[in-house]
Design a protein around this motif. Sequence first.
Motif, PDB file in Angstrom:
ATOM      1  N   ALA A   1      22.213  12.671  54.389  1.00 29.33           N
ATOM      2  CA  ALA A   1      23.073  13.857  54.393  1.00 29.33           C
ATOM      3  C   ALA A   1      23.239  14.412  52.981  1.00 29.33           C
ATOM      4  CB  ALA A   1      24.436  13.500  54.992  1.00 29.33           C
ATOM      5  N   GLU A   2      23.317  13.530  51.996  1.00 30.83           N
ATOM      6  CA  GLU A   2      23.463  13.982  50.614  1.00 30.83           C
ATOM      7  C   GLU A   2      22.216  14.704  50.133  1.00 30.83           C
ATOM      8  OE1 GLU A   2      24.084  10.938  51.724  1.00 30.83           O
ATOM      9  OE2 GLU A   2      26.273  10.868  51.577  1.00 30.83           O
ATOM     10  N   GLU A   3      21.043  14.183  50.492  1.00 26.13           N
ATOM     11  CA  GLU A   3      19.799  14.842  50.113  1.00 26.13           C
ATOM     12  C   GLU A   3      19.673  16.211  50.777  1.00 26.13           C
ATOM     13  OE1 GLU A   3      16.710  11.174  49.285  1.00 26.13           O
ATOM     14  OE2 GLU A   3      17.213  11.677  51.354  1.00 26.13           O
ATOM     15  N   LEU A   4      20.063  16.284  52.043  1.00 21.15           N
ATOM     16  CA  LEU A   4      20.019  17.566  52.736  1.00 21.15           C
ATOM     17  C   LEU A   4      20.946  18.581  52.082  1.00 21.15           C
ATOM     18  CD1 LEU A   4      19.882  16.878  56.586  1.00 21.15           C
ATOM     19  CD2 LEU A   4      18.249  18.174  55.208  1.00 21.15           C
ATOM     20  N   ALA A   5      22.157  18.149  51.762  1.00 22.49           N
ATOM     21  CA  ALA A   5      23.120  19.058  51.141  1.00 22.49           C
ATOM     22  C   ALA A   5      22.594  19.568  49.799  1.00 22.49           C
ATOM     23  CB  ALA A   5      24.463  18.358  50.964  1.00 22.49           C
ATOM     24  N   ALA A   6      22.001  18.670  49.007  1.00 26.29           N
ATOM     25  CA  ALA A   6      21.462  19.080  47.715  1.00 26.29           C
ATOM     26  C   ALA A   6      20.308  20.064  47.888  1.00 26.29           C
ATOM     27  CB  ALA A   6      21.004  17.853  46.929  1.00 26.29           C
ATOM     28  N   TYR A   7      19.476  19.804  48.877  1.00 28.94           N
ATOM     29  CA  TYR A   7      18.341  20.691  49.121  1.00 28.94           C
ATOM     30  C   TYR A   7      18.810  22.063  49.593  1.00 28.94           C
ATOM     31  CZ  TYR A   7      14.055  22.613  50.998  1.00 28.94           C
ATOM     32  OH  TYR A   7      12.990  23.432  51.272  1.00 28.94           O
ATOM     33  N   TYR A   8      19.783  22.084  50.502  1.00 23.39           N
ATOM     34  CA  TYR A   8      20.297  23.365  50.991  1.00 23.39           C
ATOM     35  C   TYR A   8      20.923  24.178  49.854  1.00 23.39           C
ATOM     36  CZ  TYR A   8      19.710  21.740  55.824  1.00 23.39           C
ATOM     37  OH  TYR A   8      19.197  21.298  57.017  1.00 23.39           O
ATOM     38  N   GLU A   9      21.618  23.490  48.958  1.00 19.13           N
ATOM     39  CA  GLU A   9      22.220  24.184  47.829  1.00 19.13           C
ATOM     40  C   GLU A   9      21.145  24.794  46.941  1.00 19.13           C
ATOM     41  OE1 GLU A   9      25.134  25.543  45.020  1.00 19.13           O
ATOM     42  OE2 GLU A   9      25.100  25.103  47.174  1.00 19.13           O
ATOM     43  N   GLU A  10      20.108  24.011  46.641  1.00 23.00           N
ATOM     44  CA  GLU A  10      19.019  24.541  45.824  1.00 23.00           C
ATOM     45  C   GLU A  10      18.328  25.700  46.535  1.00 23.00           C
ATOM     46  OE1 GLU A  10      14.709  23.251  43.938  1.00 23.00           O
ATOM     47  OE2 GLU A  10      16.150  21.691  44.475  1.00 23.00           O
ATOM     48  N   MET A  11      18.165  25.572  47.828  1.00 24.70           N
ATOM     49  CA  MET A  11      17.504  26.616  48.601  1.00 24.70           C
ATOM     50  C   MET A  11      18.281  27.929  48.534  1.00 24.70           C
ATOM     51  SD  MET A  11      16.257  26.119  52.513  1.00 24.70           S
ATOM     52  CE  MET A  11      15.310  27.373  53.367  1.00 24.70           C
ATOM     53  N   ARG A  12      19.603  27.839  48.665  1.00 29.72           N
ATOM     54  CA  ARG A  12      20.432  29.063  48.577  1.00 29.72           C
ATOM     55  C   ARG A  12      20.321  29.699  47.195  1.00 29.72           C
ATOM     56  NH1 ARG A  12      23.905  25.780  51.960  1.00 29.72           N
ATOM     57  NH2 ARG A  12      24.118  26.796  54.006  1.00 29.72           N
ATOM     58  N   LEU A  13      20.327  28.855  46.170  1.00 27.51           N
ATOM     59  CA  LEU A  13      20.271  29.376  44.810  1.00 27.51           C
ATOM     60  C   LEU A  13      18.907  29.971  44.472  1.00 27.51           C
ATOM     61  CD1 LEU A  13      22.252  26.585  42.919  1.00 27.51           C
ATOM     62  CD2 LEU A  13      23.071  28.834  43.652  1.00 27.51           C
ATOM     63  N   ARG A  14      17.901  29.636  45.266  1.00 23.18           N
ATOM     64  CA  ARG A  14      16.562  30.190  45.065  1.00 23.18           C
ATOM     65  C   ARG A  14      16.266  31.339  46.027  1.00 23.18           C
ATOM     66  NH1 ARG A  14      13.386  27.270  41.638  1.00 23.18           N
ATOM     67  NH2 ARG A  14      14.049  25.151  41.135  1.00 23.18           N
ATOM     68  N   GLY A  15      17.297  31.853  46.690  1.00 23.69           N
ATOM     69  CA  GLY A  15      17.101  33.002  47.565  1.00 23.69           C
ATOM     70  C   GLY A  15      16.788  32.671  49.001  1.00 23.69           C
ATOM     71  N   SER A  16      16.923  31.415  49.374  1.00 24.27           N
ATOM     72  CA  SER A  16      16.729  30.975  50.758  1.00 24.27           C
ATOM     73  C   SER A  16      15.362  31.345  51.306  1.00 24.27           C
ATOM     74  CB  SER A  16      17.835  31.533  51.657  1.00 24.27           C
ATOM     75  OG  SER A  16      19.103  31.076  51.230  1.00 24.27           O
ATOM     76  N   GLU A  17      14.365  31.433  50.422  1.00 18.96           N
ATOM     77  CA  GLU A  17      12.978  31.735  50.772  1.00 18.96           C
ATOM     78  C   GLU A  17      12.769  33.161  51.280  1.00 18.96           C
ATOM     79  OE1 GLU A  17      10.950  29.776  49.664  1.00 18.96           O
ATOM     80  OE2 GLU A  17      11.849  27.791  49.663  1.00 18.96           O
ATOM     81  N   ILE A  18      13.780  34.013  51.125  1.00 20.91           N
ATOM     82  CA  ILE A  18      13.660  35.433  51.489  1.00 20.91           C
ATOM     83  C   ILE A  18      14.032  36.234  50.241  1.00 20.91           C
ATOM     84  CG2 ILE A  18      14.460  37.275  53.026  1.00 20.91           C
ATOM     85  CD1 ILE A  18      15.093  35.123  55.093  1.00 20.91           C
ATOM     86  N   PRO A  19      13.061  36.482  49.350  1.00 20.57           N
ATOM     87  CA  PRO A  19      13.389  37.059  48.053  1.00 20.57           C
ATOM     88  C   PRO A  19      13.557  38.565  48.038  1.00 20.57           C
ATOM     89  CG  PRO A  19      11.058  36.591  48.149  1.00 20.57           C
ATOM     90  CD  PRO A  19      11.645  36.076  49.437  1.00 20.57           C
ATOM     91  N   GLU A  20      13.139  39.256  49.110  1.00 19.63           N
ATOM     92  CA  GLU A  20      13.166  40.720  49.018  1.00 19.63           C
ATOM     93  C   GLU A  20      13.362  41.360  50.387  1.00 19.63           C
ATOM     94  OE1 GLU A  20      10.594  44.333  46.919  1.00 19.63           O
ATOM     95  OE2 GLU A  20       9.780  42.303  46.999  1.00 19.63           O
TER      96      GLU A  20
END
Length: 355
Positions: free
Chosen positions: A124-143
């Motif tokens: 769960a901790e790894e998932l939470a960290a990954y989701y946080e990084e994903m949001r900060l990188r634009g959630s894979e939808i940059p434009e």
Amino acid sequence: MIRHCAALCAVAITLAISPAATAQPGPPPDAASVSLTPDQNRAVVLSLAEVLRQRFAFRDRSATIADEIEAMERRGEFRDARTAAELRVLIESRVGPVVDDRHFRIRYFGPEVVAGFQEGPPSAEELAAYYEEMRLRGSEIPEVRWLDGNVGYLRINRFMDAPPFTEKLAAAMGMLADTGALIIDVRGAPGGEPAGVANVIGHLVDQPTPTVHVFSPGEAEPSRTYAAQPRTPGYIGRPVFVLIDGETGSGAEEFAYDLQAMGRATLVGQTTWGGATPGGYRPLAEGFVAFIPMAVVTNTITGTNWEGVGVRPDVEAPADEALDVAHRLALEAILRDADGVRRAIAEEGLEGLGD
């Protein structure tokens, strides 16, 4: 197509992880500076043969492939590699053609990273960290933007089955709800997950729509069929165009292939990379890892996939011109039945494109 990032980065370059090895790698060691002995080379090669024998997706070929790799090792084909970099090149050049799958690759991560690999889902901790990084990188939808004439444009980097992606996707589709046609750009997109692909297609269909069947031999649940469930906001009854190129890979190829098979989108650009077999990293000896194709994917309509041949566009165009070509096609599609202000706006957009 490989990047080192958070625990689940490996899933973003494949169709799925079932289950793939996960790790927390930092920058990888310089493989050219890591010396190897002939015995170490042998251990790496034999561990690769065993992993392929146990985990390769096409079980009718796995034993034969493993036997051939072991025969290569006995002939001394890998013995003279002096560094990890040299061994990696030898393995990929000699074993790659035997495996014959675009996703297969060898990397050197180092013993410390490989020791941290784990089988099964992340914590769960790894998932939470990954989701946080994903949001900060634009959630894979940059434009997300409007093009002249009321055409929507959506850029997707990776197709993920994760809250940051599905939430951002829904917001993007809401922003584009009033457009008369939609262009989805997956040029250079390296992949994603079948469930992530289904998430996006769900916004484009008005009824449950099967997408791909995935067969993972050796898993507790080896067979699964994915389906796109209608999602809101829906983008129904309006033309969709998908931009593709030679760097569109794996799950992004599935997205284009599925929509083309459904007749739901027009593909514009160049033939894609041609990798259709999902899998994940497996640890080998001496700090090496191999990305092993571990599941067979088939489209539910065609009964086949795009492995080795790629997804061919409906309208060919150079990659750097594909957006302009699709924009014109989108405006022409809108004008086939638009009237009033919608027609006037589309005509204005088309006039702005020139000849």
